[in-house]
Design a protein around this motif. Structure first.
Motif, PDB file in Angstrom:
ATOM      1  N   ALA A  16      -0.777   8.457 -17.945  1.00  0.00           N
ATOM      2  CA  ALA A  16      -1.141   7.399 -18.738  1.00  0.00           C
ATOM      3  C   ALA A  16      -0.528   6.941 -19.828  1.00  0.00           C
ATOM      4  N   GLU A  17       0.056   7.841 -20.552  1.00  0.00           N
ATOM      5  CA  GLU A  17       0.773   7.411 -21.946  1.00  0.00           C
ATOM      6  C   GLU A  17       1.928   6.968 -21.409  1.00  0.00           C
ATOM      7  N   LEU A  18       2.775   7.666 -20.440  1.00  0.00           N
ATOM      8  CA  LEU A  18       3.999   6.988 -20.021  1.00  0.00           C
ATOM      9  C   LEU A  18       4.031   5.592 -19.533  1.00  0.00           C
ATOM     10  N   TYR A  19       2.860   5.285 -18.663  1.00  0.00           N
ATOM     11  CA  TYR A  19       2.595   3.894 -18.448  1.00  0.00           C
ATOM     12  C   TYR A  19       2.099   2.874 -19.550  1.00  0.00           C
ATOM     13  N   GLY A  20       1.780   3.355 -20.552  1.00  0.00           N
ATOM     14  CA  GLY A  20       1.452   2.630 -21.689  1.00  0.00           C
ATOM     15  C   GLY A  20      -0.173   2.488 -22.006  1.00  0.00           C
ATOM     16  N   ALA A  21      -0.808   3.286 -20.993  1.00  0.00           N
ATOM     17  CA  ALA A  21      -2.372   3.280 -21.054  1.00  0.00           C
ATOM     18  C   ALA A  21      -2.918   4.068 -22.062  1.00  0.00           C
ATOM     19  N   ARG A  22      -2.563   3.849 -23.396  1.00  0.00           N
ATOM     20  CA  ARG A  22      -2.889   4.947 -24.459  1.00  0.00           C
ATOM     21  C   ARG A  22      -4.276   4.873 -24.799  1.00  0.00           C
ATOM     22  N   GLY A  23      -5.084   4.048 -24.291  1.00  0.00           N
ATOM     23  CA  GLY A  23      -6.491   3.793 -24.970  1.00  0.00           C
ATOM     24  C   GLY A  23      -7.344   4.090 -23.512  1.00  0.00           C
ATOM     25  N   ALA A  24      -6.641   4.454 -22.287  1.00  0.00           N
ATOM     26  CA  ALA A  24      -7.526   4.833 -21.208  1.00  0.00           C
ATOM     27  C   ALA A  24      -8.751   5.945 -21.632  1.00  0.00           C
ATOM     28  N   VAL A  84       4.103  10.539  -6.314  1.00  0.00           N
ATOM     29  CA  VAL A  84       5.331  11.115  -7.439  1.00  0.00           C
ATOM     30  C   VAL A  84       4.756  11.371  -8.721  1.00  0.00           C
ATOM     31  N   THR A  85       3.594  10.453  -9.093  1.00  0.00           N
ATOM     32  CA  THR A  85       2.956  10.773 -10.464  1.00  0.00           C
ATOM     33  C   THR A  85       2.394  12.282 -10.486  1.00  0.00           C
ATOM     34  N   VAL A  86       1.712  12.592  -9.459  1.00  0.00           N
ATOM     35  CA  VAL A  86       0.932  13.876  -9.408  1.00  0.00           C
ATOM     36  C   VAL A  86       2.032  14.905  -8.923  1.00  0.00           C
ATOM     37  N   TYR A  87       2.858  14.719  -7.942  1.00  0.00           N
ATOM     38  CA  TYR A  87       3.507  16.080  -7.383  1.00  0.00           C
ATOM     39  C   TYR A  87       5.015  15.898  -7.758  1.00  0.00           C
ATOM     40  N   GLY A  88       5.530  14.657  -7.863  1.00  0.00           N
ATOM     41  CA  GLY A  88       6.946  14.513  -7.944  1.00  0.00           C
ATOM     42  C   GLY A  88       7.257  15.635  -9.478  1.00  0.00           C
ATOM     43  N   ALA A  89       8.608  16.023  -9.119  1.00  0.00           N
ATOM     44  CA  ALA A  89       9.212  16.729 -10.509  1.00  0.00           C
ATOM     45  C   ALA A  89       9.297  15.627 -11.694  1.00  0.00           C
ATOM     46  N   ARG A  90       8.996  16.210 -12.981  1.00  0.00           N
ATOM     47  CA  ARG A  90       8.710  15.454 -14.074  1.00  0.00           C
ATOM     48  C   ARG A  90      10.014  14.491 -14.033  1.00  0.00           C
ATOM     49  N   SER A  91      11.267  14.931 -14.063  1.00  0.00           N
ATOM     50  CA  SER A  91      12.145  13.689 -14.078  1.00  0.00           C
ATOM     51  C   SER A  91      12.116  12.658 -12.965  1.00  0.00           C
ATOM     52  N   LEU A 150       0.859  -1.192   0.115  1.00  0.00           N
ATOM     53  CA  LEU A 150      -0.131   0.203   0.140  1.00  0.00           C
ATOM     54  C   LEU A 150       0.968   1.222   0.105  1.00  0.00           C
ATOM     55  N   GLN A 151       1.847   1.250   0.821  1.00  0.00           N
ATOM     56  CA  GLN A 151       2.794   2.387   0.860  1.00  0.00           C
ATOM     57  C   GLN A 151       3.507   2.621  -0.363  1.00  0.00           C
ATOM     58  N   ARG A 152       3.945   1.718  -1.175  1.00  0.00           N
ATOM     59  CA  ARG A 152       4.570   1.677  -2.454  1.00  0.00           C
ATOM     60  C   ARG A 152       3.499   2.337  -3.349  1.00  0.00           C
ATOM     61  N   THR A 153       2.189   1.842  -3.366  1.00  0.00           N
ATOM     62  CA  THR A 153       1.251   2.307  -4.473  1.00  0.00           C
ATOM     63  C   THR A 153       1.119   3.739  -4.066  1.00  0.00           C
ATOM     64  N   ILE A 197       8.023   6.021 -13.552  1.00  0.00           N
ATOM     65  CA  ILE A 197       7.097   5.178 -14.278  1.00  0.00           C
ATOM     66  C   ILE A 197       7.925   4.233 -15.012  1.00  0.00           C
ATOM     67  N   ALA A 198       8.870   4.721 -15.640  1.00  0.00           N
ATOM     68  CA  ALA A 198       9.903   3.742 -16.543  1.00  0.00           C
ATOM     69  C   ALA A 198      10.196   2.487 -15.799  1.00  0.00           C
ATOM     70  N   GLY A 199      10.529   2.732 -14.372  1.00  0.00           N
ATOM     71  CA  GLY A 199      10.847   1.491 -13.781  1.00  0.00           C
ATOM     72  C   GLY A 199       9.795   0.641 -13.448  1.00  0.00           C
ATOM     73  N   VAL A 200       8.417   1.156 -13.271  1.00  0.00           N
ATOM     74  CA  VAL A 200       7.351   0.337 -12.905  1.00  0.00           C
ATOM     75  C   VAL A 200       7.278  -0.532 -14.481  1.00  0.00           C
ATOM     76  N   VAL A 201       7.252   0.038 -15.556  1.00  0.00           N
ATOM     77  CA  VAL A 201       6.806  -0.558 -16.849  1.00  0.00           C
ATOM     78  C   VAL A 201       8.006  -1.631 -17.080  1.00  0.00           C
ATOM     79  N   ARG A 202       9.243  -1.501 -16.679  1.00  0.00           N
ATOM     80  CA  ARG A 202      10.127  -2.575 -16.692  1.00  0.00           C
ATOM     81  C   ARG A 202       9.994  -3.750 -15.694  1.00  0.00           C
ATOM     82  N   ARG A 203       9.463  -3.380 -14.771  1.00  0.00           N
ATOM     83  CA  ARG A 203       9.080  -4.440 -13.658  1.00  0.00           C
ATOM     84  C   ARG A 203       7.922  -5.328 -14.345  1.00  0.00           C
ATOM     85  N   HIS A 204       6.987  -4.586 -14.728  1.00  0.00           N
ATOM     86  CA  HIS A 204       5.616  -5.111 -15.322  1.00  0.00           C
ATOM     87  C   HIS A 204       5.908  -6.066 -16.681  1.00  0.00           C
TER      88      HIS A 204
END
Length: 302
Positions: free
Chosen positions: A177-185, A98-105, A89-92, A111-118
């Motif tokens: 969403a596009e960074l995660y790959g959810a381009r049809g959201a 980070v997605t909303v408030y974190g610096a873009r970098s 839960l804490q990771r989520t 997100i790139a790390g999440v995509v690699r793990r997925h």
């Protein structure tokens, strides 16, 4: 009415510790001046600052995700949720911040790390269906359910969102969403409604949903002073589900809020919306951009 100073500081520090205890500490106050994926004056920045509605919306989103067999078995077979629910839960929660408030970098790197793990998460459901966590259809569903959960929780328990605000939330979620790959959201309320309807025949009850709710009733998910609210927030999450989905998941009357419980949740959520926590990601992100700590807590001017 503001909270007493000692209680306020305890909640502030506890919340910060819970957010950062599941992995590397994220400094939302740096790099100075770097924008997030979403603008500071966005609807998203105002909604995600509310830890109560965020908890409600996150639970609702997980219930919707677990109604889809591929997502449900993918999470249950490949995550530590069953054995270490609090860390999961804490990771989520940290990922959402980070997605909303974190610096873009920072957000792009996370997100790139999440995509690699997925990409390494694949298998077969108990019914024999093959899945991979980066399947476009599954990514679109997860993006849709999280967006719905956070939006609907705030709308129901904090303040009603206008049609324009809801449309803004869909637009603001697009870059992540596009960074995660959810381009049809879904990009609108109509598209969200159509997606929910199209999923009707696939959504199903499961013992895993009951196990998830049991874990969420018993794990220490909230800071100590807020723990008595935990069961009420679970009920609130179930209440915001579309009624036909709730019936399909067999989440009956025992999960309904009483009038008093509903009023209690609203009071807690509306109080949280005014609670300026200096160690929280939204306040730290405001400092990164040179904005005052209470920037997101000021009344909205029309």
């Amino acid at each position: 009415m503001p909270l007493p100073g000692l209680l306020h500081d305890r909640i502030d520090r506890t919340t910060a510790r819970l957010i950062n205890s599941a992995g590397p500490t994220i400094d939302f106050s740096t790099p100075k001046g770097e924008a997030a994926l979403t603008a500071a004056d966005s609807v998203s920045w105002r909604i995600f600052k509310n830890q109560i509605s965020l908890f409600i919306g996150g639970i609702a989103a997980v219930l919707l995700e677990f109604a889809e067999p591929k997502v449900r078995d993918g999470v249950w077979q490949h995550s530590t949720f069953r054995h270490d629910a609090l860390t999961r839960l804490q990771r989520t929660g940290l990922a959402a911040m980070v997605t909303v408030y974190g610096a873009r970098s920072q957000a792009e790197a996370m997100i790139a790390g999440v995509v690699r793990r997925h990409s390494r998460v694949d298998g077969r459901t108990s019914n024999g269906e093959a899945y991979n966590a980066n399947d476009r259809e599954l990514l679109d569903w997860v993006q849709a359910t999280t967006g719905f959960g956070f939006m609907q929780a705030y709308h129901r328990f904090v303040r009603p969102l206008s049609a324009d605000e809801r449309d803004s939330l869909f637009r603001e979620a697009r870059p992540a969403a596009e960074l995660y790959g959810a381009r049809g959201a879904p990009a609108s309320q109509m598209e969200l409604d159509l997606l929910f309807a199209s999923k009707g025949s696939r959504l199903e009850p499961s013992p895993i949903i009951g196990e998830f709710l049991y874990i969420m009733r018993t794990v220490s998910a909230l800071p100590g002073p807020a723990r008595p609210l935990q069961l009420l927030l679970l009920k609130a999450a179930i209440e915001i589900l579309p009624e036909w989905i709730r019936q399909r998941l067999e989440l009956g009357r025992k999960w309904s809020l009483t009038h008093l419980e509903r009023a209690t949740v609203k009071i807690a959520a509306r109080t949280a919306d005014r609670l300026v926590l200096k160690f929280s990601p939204p306040v730290q992100a405001c400092r990164r951009l040179g904005l005052p700590d209470d920037f997101l807590y000021r009344p909205i001017t029309q």
